[in-house]
Design an enzyme around this catalytic site. Structure first.
Site, PDB file in Angstrom:
ATOM      1  CE  LYS A 121      -3.750  -1.602  -1.415  1.00  0.00           C
ATOM      2  NZ  LYS A 121      -2.583  -1.449  -2.563  1.00  0.00           N
ATOM      3  CG  ASP A 140      -2.853  -1.219   3.996  1.00  0.00           C
ATOM      4  OD1 ASP A 140      -3.662  -1.686   4.818  1.00  0.00           O
ATOM      5  OD2 ASP A 140      -2.507  -0.323   3.725  1.00  0.00           O
TER       6      ASP A 140
END
Length: 210
Positions: A121, A140
DNA sequence: ATCCCGAGGG
DNA sequence: CCCTCTGGAT
């Protein structure tokens, strides 16, 4: 309606509704982007932006951060949570970048994820927002929740979700998708009480687990 | 009590 | 796959 057409319609609607969706973290260079992204784990970007001015003034680059006392980093970032790990990771990561990457934030996914506190991420944000290199999709908590509700993936695991989304979404829109989903997730499709009656894409949503 | 632009270890 | 790490806002 097939799923790719539905994705395209969702994208067009969200893009029209949130024309200025962008990265919410405040930064002025790659050092600041990487550090604030690591800090953003399980914290709102607003809270991150409140501590980073002091952090960057005290430790303006990787060298100063690598030489910092962990306790002094902790003191500054404490309001963000996970401060023991984050402080230790920031110091280690700064040392790693100097010793292994000549003080430069790596441009490859395989290199970035070797850094302390950096996963896919964080790496996707640094590559996309910092270098304009599109190597994946930022998954996320918002992206995960919304794409599951939309019915674009049935997975819980972030990497599996990313794989599903990479099959469905046009590559030149991967960064925009993340920002649009994060905006919509905060304002309408929030975790606790999604406001479906005021949602512009309600008719395109499968409402999984709502 | 639940959630926030997750990652690492077991 | 699971668990833990963390404070602040709602």
């Amino acid at each position: 309606m097939n799923i790719k057409t539905r994705c395209n319609d969702i994208y067009e609607m969200l893009n029209k509704h949130y024309p200025d969706a962008r990265c919410g973290l405040e930064f002025h260079n790659l050092y600041q982007l990487l550090v604030s992204t690591v800090l953003s784990a399980q914290a709102t970007d607003k809270k991150v932006n409140e501590v980073t001015p002091v952090l960057f003034k005290t430790f303006p680059d990787f060298k100063s951060l690598s030489e910092a006392d962990v306790a002094s980093i902790e003191e500054i970032i404490k309001p963000l949570g996970f401060f023991h790990q984050k402080a230790k990771n920031l110091k280690s990561l700064s040392t790693e970048i100097q010793k292994k990457f000549n003080g430069i934030v790596p441009k490859k996914m395989e290199s970035l994820i070797t850094l302390s506190g950096v996963g896919r991420k964080t790496a996707n944000i640094v590559l996309g927002t910092g270098y304009g290199i599109i190597s994946g999709i930022v998954v996320d908590t918002h992206v995960k929740r919304l794409t599951r509700r939309f019915g674009l993936t049935r997975h819980e695991d972030a990497e599996k979700i990313e794989t599903d989304l990479m099959q469905l979404l046009d590559k030149d829109r991967w960064i925009d998708w993340s920002h649009l989903l994060i905006n919509h997730g905060r304002k309408v499709c929030n975790a606790r009480k999604p406001d479906c009656t005021n949602c512009i894409i309600e008719s395109l949503c499968m409402k999984i687990d709502i």
